[in-house]
Write an enzyme that holds these catalytic residues in place. Structure first.
Site, PDB file in Angstrom:
ATOM      1  CG  MET A 104      -1.921  -1.169   1.168  1.00 13.50           C
ATOM      2  SD  MET A 104      -3.450  -0.823   2.012  1.00 13.50           S
ATOM      3  CE  MET A 104      -2.857  -0.573   3.687  1.00 13.50           C
ATOM      4  N   GLY A 106      11.000  -2.713   5.651  1.00 16.82           N
ATOM      5  CA  GLY A 106      10.261  -3.987   5.631  1.00 16.82           C
ATOM      6  C   GLY A 106       9.844  -4.333   4.214  1.00 16.82           C
ATOM      7  CG  HIS A 107       6.918  -1.955   2.215  1.00 17.81           C
ATOM      8  ND1 HIS A 107       6.815  -0.837   2.998  1.00 17.81           N
ATOM      9  CD2 HIS A 107       5.692  -2.533   2.225  1.00 17.81           C
ATOM     10  CE1 HIS A 107       5.570  -0.725   3.453  1.00 17.81           C
ATOM     11  NE2 HIS A 107       4.873  -1.749   3.009  1.00 17.81           N
ATOM     12  CD  GLN A 142      -2.010  -8.681   3.951  1.00 18.10           C
ATOM     13  OE1 GLN A 142      -2.786  -7.740   4.087  1.00 18.10           O
ATOM     14  NE2 GLN A 142      -0.754  -8.494   3.604  1.00 18.10           N
ATOM     15  CG  LEU A 176       7.056   1.480  -0.682  1.00 17.23           C
ATOM     16  CD1 LEU A 176       7.779   1.258  -2.013  1.00 17.23           C
ATOM     17  CD2 LEU A 176       6.196   0.267  -0.331  1.00 17.23           C
ATOM     18  CG  HIS A 177       8.399   0.354   6.109  1.00 15.82           C
ATOM     19  ND1 HIS A 177       8.650  -1.005   6.155  1.00 15.82           N
ATOM     20  CD2 HIS A 177       7.064   0.488   6.301  1.00 15.82           C
ATOM     21  CE1 HIS A 177       7.520  -1.650   6.386  1.00 15.82           C
ATOM     22  NE2 HIS A 177       6.536  -0.766   6.472  1.00 15.82           N
TER      23      HIS A 177
HETATM   24  P1  AMP Z   1       1.449  -2.899   3.426  1.00 17.40           P
HETATM   25  O1  AMP Z   1       2.006  -1.834   2.541  1.00 17.40           O
HETATM   26  O2  AMP Z   1       1.413  -2.540   4.855  1.00 17.40           O
HETATM   27  O3  AMP Z   1       0.162  -3.474   2.896  1.00 17.40           O
HETATM   28  O4  AMP Z   1       2.512  -4.099   3.344  1.00 17.40           O
HETATM   29  C1  AMP Z   1       2.867  -4.676   2.112  1.00 17.40           C
HETATM   30  C2  AMP Z   1       3.619  -5.945   2.362  1.00 17.40           C
HETATM   31  O5  AMP Z   1       4.796  -5.666   3.100  1.00 17.40           O
HETATM   32  C3  AMP Z   1       2.806  -6.938   3.175  1.00 17.40           C
HETATM   33  O6  AMP Z   1       3.024  -8.241   2.673  1.00 17.40           O
HETATM   34  C4  AMP Z   1       3.369  -6.767   4.552  1.00 17.40           C
HETATM   35  O7  AMP Z   1       3.237  -7.902   5.364  1.00 17.40           O
HETATM   36  C5  AMP Z   1       4.830  -6.469   4.252  1.00 17.40           C
HETATM   37  N1  AMP Z   1       5.438  -5.766   5.389  1.00 17.40           N
HETATM   38  C6  AMP Z   1       4.959  -4.687   6.022  1.00 17.40           C
HETATM   39  N2  AMP Z   1       5.755  -4.375   7.069  1.00 17.40           N
HETATM   40  C7  AMP Z   1       6.757  -5.283   7.091  1.00 17.40           C
HETATM   41  C8  AMP Z   1       7.898  -5.497   7.921  1.00 17.40           C
HETATM   42  N3  AMP Z   1       8.178  -4.724   8.971  1.00 17.40           N
HETATM   43  N4  AMP Z   1       8.722  -6.543   7.635  1.00 17.40           N
HETATM   44  C9  AMP Z   1       8.465  -7.341   6.570  1.00 17.40           C
HETATM   45  N5  AMP Z   1       7.406  -7.186   5.754  1.00 17.40           N
HETATM   46  C10 AMP Z   1       6.549  -6.171   5.993  1.00 17.40           C
END
Ligand code: AMP
Length: 442
Positions: A180, A186-187, A303, A183-184
């Protein structure tokens, strides 16, 4: 037959370099469908990039006119490399008697597994650029032709579909990373994993209205497309799909994907319709991109459980790759919503991972009772006045279904905790119960 003006880069740094290059040019000229027009002067260069110590290269460019397809021309180049004694498959940056690269093929752009034209390094390599200029090509024209946007930004569904078709037909292994945005790291870890495993990767950036409830933070969800594109570029993402809501759900859109028991409790209970929205958009993205692999973060464990079920039930022909959670130094799981924590809440938010680790320690110390393990974690969160617990449960690992009370042999602790008064920030986290410290964080 249609004749195409094409340019090949030549290099050699093993054996009689000049003879190798001259023989290759001669053989090119003898190949049906190829006419050698002009050859640049040969010049010396040293190895670009990391590699074993080796002699300098002799390089040049040859201009040809050809009725061969680009793929056939590539096959001719490979055959000439083999005939010159090059061991194939070639080791990267090792000495070689002959290197033949297809630099330009008319004004065609090609993006397949084995062939990218114009050659992606054309402008960066002086030993290629100089001979092309010597042969009369204008630098401006080359810059224009080689201006390949990476990542390329796609906003229409038809563009995503066409780009992925091109890659799939070109034999590429395609990876999809739905996000979504905002981005950080984790992404970025998902992109990097996909980069290692796939030939082409597409990140999607879409704040999906279907997965937000009427009172949730859809409008306030952080958005930063320019920053996101920078992170995607640094992680080697090939294409970013960032559609508008109207583009995704226009024209009488009304079909949705129903979800089942993996989606019923925890986030599913607190956010009715959330996982149906997630499953719908993910199914839509799978249908458009047709990836071989799709990457999701373990951070959103429920999820992942819902999507695993979706992939299985609807038979999407792809591999789901679950990636470990990336954390801040104090253990807080990285999340786009962390930016909404004020300084005091941000300091306090470290309590979530502390609570989960405390329960892990209890398990490792021999505690096996489900409720006692959960109580150990809940007590840590209860001691932090800024934190409001939504739920904290010990579920079976994988499908995250409830475990009966009594003794457990493992599982996954899953929690959601709220911070903030004026603006509520909900943070999710989870950790597996494992015996030793290996992978205990993910
Ligand atoms: P989001 O943008 O929050 O929908 O996340 C997109 C994808 O990135 C999803 O599969 C999340 O589980 C993954 N994600 C979000 N935060 C982290 C994180 N801290 N470490 C690893 N993956 C993450």
């Amino acid at each position: 037959m249609h004749k195409v003006l094409s340019y090949l880069g030549l290099g050699s740094n093993e054996g009689d370099r000049e003879r190798n290059l001259r023989t290759a040019i001669e053989r090119l000229g003898q190949t049906p469908g190829i006419r050698v027009l002009r050859t640049s002067a040969l010049r010396e260069s040293t190895l670009v990039g990391e590699g074993p110590k080796q002699d300098p290269f002799l390089n040049g460019v040859v201009e040809i006119e050809t009725t061969q397809s680009a793929a056939a021309l590539l096959a001719v180049c490979k055959a000439l490399e083999a005939a010159a004694g090059r061991a194939l498959p070639a080791k990267k940056n090792h000495p070689r008697p002959l290197d033949l690269d297809l630099l330009l093929y008319g004004d065609l752009r090609i993006d397949t597994r084995d062939l990218v034209v114009p050659h992606p390094e054309l402008l960066a390599r002086v030993f290629v650029l100089e001979p092309l200029l010597e042969l009369g090509l204008s630098e401006e024209l080359l810059r224009e032709r080689c201006a390949i946007e990476r990542p390329c930004l796609l906003t229409a569904q038809s563009e995503l579909s066409a780009k992925c078709s091109e890659w799939l037909e070109g034999g590429c292994l395609v990876g999809l990373v739905p996000t979504m945005g905002a981005l950080h790291q984790g992404h970025a870890s998902l992109f990097e994993r996909a980069r290692r495993e796939c030939d082409r990767i597409v990140a999607t950036i879409f704040v999906n209205p279907l997965q937000f409830g009427p009172k949730e933070d859809l409008a306030a969800y952080p958005r930063d497309l320019p920053g996101d594109l920078r992170i995607c570029a640094a992680a080697g993402v090939d294409a970013v799909f960032a559609p508008s809501p109207g583009e995704m759900y226009g024209d009488g859109f009304c079909s949705t994907v129903a979800v089942g028991r993996e989606a019923e409790t925890m986030e599913g209970a607190l956010r009715p319709g959330h996982f149906q929205g997630v499953a719908t958009v993910v199914a839509r993205l799978f249908a458009l991109a047709r990836p071989h692999r799709a990457y999701f973060g373990q951070k959103d464990a429920q999820q992942v459980a819902v999507i695993r079920r979706l992939v299985k039930d609807l038979g999407f022909p792809l591999r789901l790759v679950e990636c470990p959670t990336v954390r801040e130094p104090d253990g807080l799981a990285m999340s786009s919503r962390n930016v909404y924590l004020d300084a005091a809440d941000r300091r306090a938010a470290g309590v979530i991972s502390l609570a989960l680790r405390t329960a892990q320690e209890a398990f490792r110390g021999g505690e096996r009772d489900r409720d006692a393990i959960v109580r150990a974690a809940v007590a840590v969160i209860a001691a932090e006045p800024r934190a409001q617990l939504d739920y904290l449960e010990l579920r079976s690992d994988g499908d995250l279904l409830p475990q009966p009370a009594g003794a457990v042999s493992g599982g996954r602790l899953v929690t959601a905790v709220r911070f903030g008064a004026a603006r509520v920030v909900r943070l999710l986290d989870n950790m597996p119960l494992v015996e030793n410290s290996e992978s205990s964080q993910s």
